[in-house]
Design a protein around this motif. Sequence first.
Motif, PDB file in Angstrom:
ATOM      1  N   PHE A  66      52.089  58.635  92.662  1.00  0.00           N
ATOM      2  CA  PHE A  66      51.805  59.677  91.628  1.00  0.00           C
ATOM      3  C   PHE A  66      52.977  60.134  90.757  1.00  0.00           C
ATOM      4  O   PHE A  66      52.977  59.953  89.657  1.00  0.00           O
ATOM      5  N   GLU A  67      54.052  60.425  91.606  1.00  0.00           N
ATOM      6  CA  GLU A  67      55.267  60.644  90.837  1.00  0.00           C
ATOM      7  C   GLU A  67      55.913  59.293  90.108  1.00  0.00           C
ATOM      8  O   GLU A  67      56.476  59.712  89.098  1.00  0.00           O
ATOM      9  N   LYS A  68      55.968  58.257  90.835  1.00  0.00           N
ATOM     10  CA  LYS A  68      56.309  57.167  90.115  1.00  0.00           C
ATOM     11  C   LYS A  68      55.457  56.706  88.706  1.00  0.00           C
ATOM     12  O   LYS A  68      55.960  56.380  87.698  1.00  0.00           O
ATOM     13  N   GLU A  69      54.240  56.530  89.130  1.00  0.00           N
ATOM     14  CA  GLU A  69      53.272  55.921  87.990  1.00  0.00           C
ATOM     15  C   GLU A  69      52.769  56.935  87.230  1.00  0.00           C
ATOM     16  O   GLU A  69      52.415  56.499  85.876  1.00  0.00           O
ATOM     17  N   LYS A  70      52.695  58.016  87.426  1.00  0.00           N
ATOM     18  CA  LYS A  70      52.196  59.190  86.414  1.00  0.00           C
ATOM     19  C   LYS A  70      50.804  58.788  85.659  1.00  0.00           C
ATOM     20  O   LYS A  70      50.926  58.599  84.464  1.00  0.00           O
ATOM     21  N   PRO A  71      49.697  58.536  86.357  1.00  0.00           N
ATOM     22  CA  PRO A  71      48.639  58.008  85.955  1.00  0.00           C
ATOM     23  C   PRO A  71      47.915  59.186  85.241  1.00  0.00           C
ATOM     24  O   PRO A  71      47.859  60.430  85.532  1.00  0.00           O
ATOM     25  N   GLU A  72      47.167  58.681  84.040  1.00  0.00           N
ATOM     26  CA  GLU A  72      46.400  59.570  83.286  1.00  0.00           C
ATOM     27  C   GLU A  72      45.114  59.515  83.819  1.00  0.00           C
ATOM     28  O   GLU A  72      44.137  60.363  83.298  1.00  0.00           O
ATOM     29  N   LEU A 109      45.008  66.930  90.363  1.00  0.00           N
ATOM     30  CA  LEU A 109      45.110  67.936  89.889  1.00  0.00           C
ATOM     31  C   LEU A 109      46.578  68.532  89.625  1.00  0.00           C
ATOM     32  O   LEU A 109      46.908  69.014  88.629  1.00  0.00           O
ATOM     33  N   LYS A 110      47.317  68.191  90.385  1.00  0.00           N
ATOM     34  CA  LYS A 110      48.992  68.547  90.613  1.00  0.00           C
ATOM     35  C   LYS A 110      49.575  67.846  89.332  1.00  0.00           C
ATOM     36  O   LYS A 110      50.294  68.423  88.491  1.00  0.00           O
ATOM     37  N   HIS A 111      49.272  66.711  89.016  1.00  0.00           N
ATOM     38  CA  HIS A 111      49.838  65.749  88.270  1.00  0.00           C
ATOM     39  C   HIS A 111      49.197  65.767  86.910  1.00  0.00           C
ATOM     40  O   HIS A 111      49.423  65.001  85.892  1.00  0.00           O
ATOM     41  N   GLY A 112      48.263  66.660  86.564  1.00  0.00           N
ATOM     42  CA  GLY A 112      47.179  66.743  85.458  1.00  0.00           C
ATOM     43  C   GLY A 112      46.686  65.415  84.678  1.00  0.00           C
ATOM     44  O   GLY A 112      46.836  65.150  83.680  1.00  0.00           O
ATOM     45  N   VAL A 113      46.119  64.940  85.781  1.00  0.00           N
ATOM     46  CA  VAL A 113      45.434  63.523  85.414  1.00  0.00           C
ATOM     47  C   VAL A 113      44.311  64.059  84.282  1.00  0.00           C
ATOM     48  O   VAL A 113      43.447  64.960  84.399  1.00  0.00           O
ATOM     49  N   ARG A 114      43.959  63.175  83.506  1.00  0.00           N
ATOM     50  CA  ARG A 114      42.949  63.487  82.274  1.00  0.00           C
ATOM     51  C   ARG A 114      41.747  63.147  82.663  1.00  0.00           C
ATOM     52  O   ARG A 114      40.546  63.594  82.023  1.00  0.00           O
ATOM     53  N   LYS A 115      41.537  62.146  83.438  1.00  0.00           N
ATOM     54  CA  LYS A 115      40.130  61.869  84.239  1.00  0.00           C
ATOM     55  C   LYS A 115      40.137  61.448  85.665  1.00  0.00           C
ATOM     56  O   LYS A 115      40.961  60.211  85.841  1.00  0.00           O
ATOM     57  N   PHE A 116      39.215  61.737  86.233  1.00  0.00           N
ATOM     58  CA  PHE A 116      39.337  61.313  87.883  1.00  0.00           C
ATOM     59  C   PHE A 116      37.696  60.989  87.937  1.00  0.00           C
ATOM     60  O   PHE A 116      36.560  61.596  87.920  1.00  0.00           O
ATOM     61  N   VAL A 117      37.590  59.355  87.977  1.00  0.00           N
ATOM     62  CA  VAL A 117      36.230  58.858  88.021  1.00  0.00           C
ATOM     63  C   VAL A 117      36.078  58.467  89.727  1.00  0.00           C
ATOM     64  O   VAL A 117      36.504  57.545  90.119  1.00  0.00           O
ATOM     65  N   HIS A 118      34.961  59.191  90.240  1.00  0.00           N
ATOM     66  CA  HIS A 118      34.821  59.008  91.580  1.00  0.00           C
ATOM     67  C   HIS A 118      33.636  57.988  91.796  1.00  0.00           C
ATOM     68  O   HIS A 118      32.612  58.400  91.573  1.00  0.00           O
ATOM     69  N   ILE A 119      34.139  56.745  92.533  1.00  0.00           N
ATOM     70  CA  ILE A 119      33.021  55.783  92.631  1.00  0.00           C
ATOM     71  C   ILE A 119      32.134  56.375  94.095  1.00  0.00           C
ATOM     72  O   ILE A 119      32.568  56.105  95.001  1.00  0.00           O
ATOM     73  N   PRO A 169      39.145  67.337  85.491  1.00  0.00           N
ATOM     74  CA  PRO A 169      38.202  66.585  84.682  1.00  0.00           C
ATOM     75  C   PRO A 169      37.680  65.401  85.316  1.00  0.00           C
ATOM     76  O   PRO A 169      38.198  64.201  85.010  1.00  0.00           O
ATOM     77  N   ALA A 170      36.675  65.647  86.308  1.00  0.00           N
ATOM     78  CA  ALA A 170      36.096  64.569  87.028  1.00  0.00           C
ATOM     79  C   ALA A 170      34.734  64.086  86.831  1.00  0.00           C
ATOM     80  O   ALA A 170      34.103  64.930  86.205  1.00  0.00           O
TER      81      ALA A 170
END
Length: 339
Positions: A66-72, A109-119, A169-170
């Motif tokens: 997460f720290e390296k890739e910084k996913p949105e 949550l910590k890295h401020g992801v804009r959308k979490f899609v749970h399959i 935002p999941a």
Amino acid sequence: MRILVTGGAGFIGSDLVRSLTRDGCGISVVDKLNYAGDLRRLEEARDRINFYQLDITDEKGLREVFEKEKPEVVVHYAAETHVDRSILDPDVFVKANVIGTLNLLKLSLKHGVRKFVHISTDEVYGELPLDSESKFTEDSPLQPNSPYSASKTSAEMLVRSFVETYDLPAVIVRASNAYGPWQYPEKLIPLSIARLLSDEKISVYGTGQNVRTWLFVEDFTEAVLKIIEKGEKGEIYNVGSAEEKKNIEVVRKLLELLDKSEDFIEFVPDRPGHDLRYAVDTTKIERELGWRAKVDFEEGMRRTVEWYLDNRDWLFEKKKEVETFVNQLRKEFERWASR
């Protein structure tokens, strides 16, 4: 857009990764590469993704990604998924599907992801009667009947809690049985194809009357793409097709496509807690996101069989891996049936 896909070397996750890379997105993939993961599924996308061989229960390793890739956006496929395996070893399913999901939620949550899609899966609903035309809606109660579906239900409750408590935002996706190219042959369709191509009998649980809704993998991917684009925070979307089939009907279609007789069917003792019927109402995703399954069962099965015929080496390699487990499983189910 930076997108992190967990389980991206798996059957369904890899289809999304291939699609996203064709669209030019920046993709990171995390996959444990256990028995069901295979980097060959990602060969066409390999130079356009950042791949990390990592178990999602490894929180420290995930933190570094997460720290390296910084996913949105995070699309979370990674899971133990085979019901039969969960019956023999439920601990593995709780660890991967619950603890692994918790790790991803905390980091998103910590890295401020804009959308979490749970399959997730339609199996969280439990079963429907065979003589009913009813379908599960997103508001139906959850009544999981296997360790697998119980672990996925638990993961969903964690996702919900992060939406309600932390405003993450999941979105949750409850999908029907997927099939298509690259599926690991522990599941009904690819294992049956592998056995028929080896002139071996197909094992069918009970009398084959259990009903599933069959969703071609490319349709599944299209649904997830719509959800990434337009899915609303805190919402749940059923993803399925109109293709309800009894297991025996699926097997007979394979016999037809491979020009085999019904002498190749072998009925075996049913597995414990085998749900009778799954069917999901997809009105919500059709109305709100404009998605509908396009590939019917006839076309999907034809394309699936053709792919395995063209990729026999991969199929037979995987078949060798899975047959030992299948034999062990069958002995256990026969022992339980005789109690």
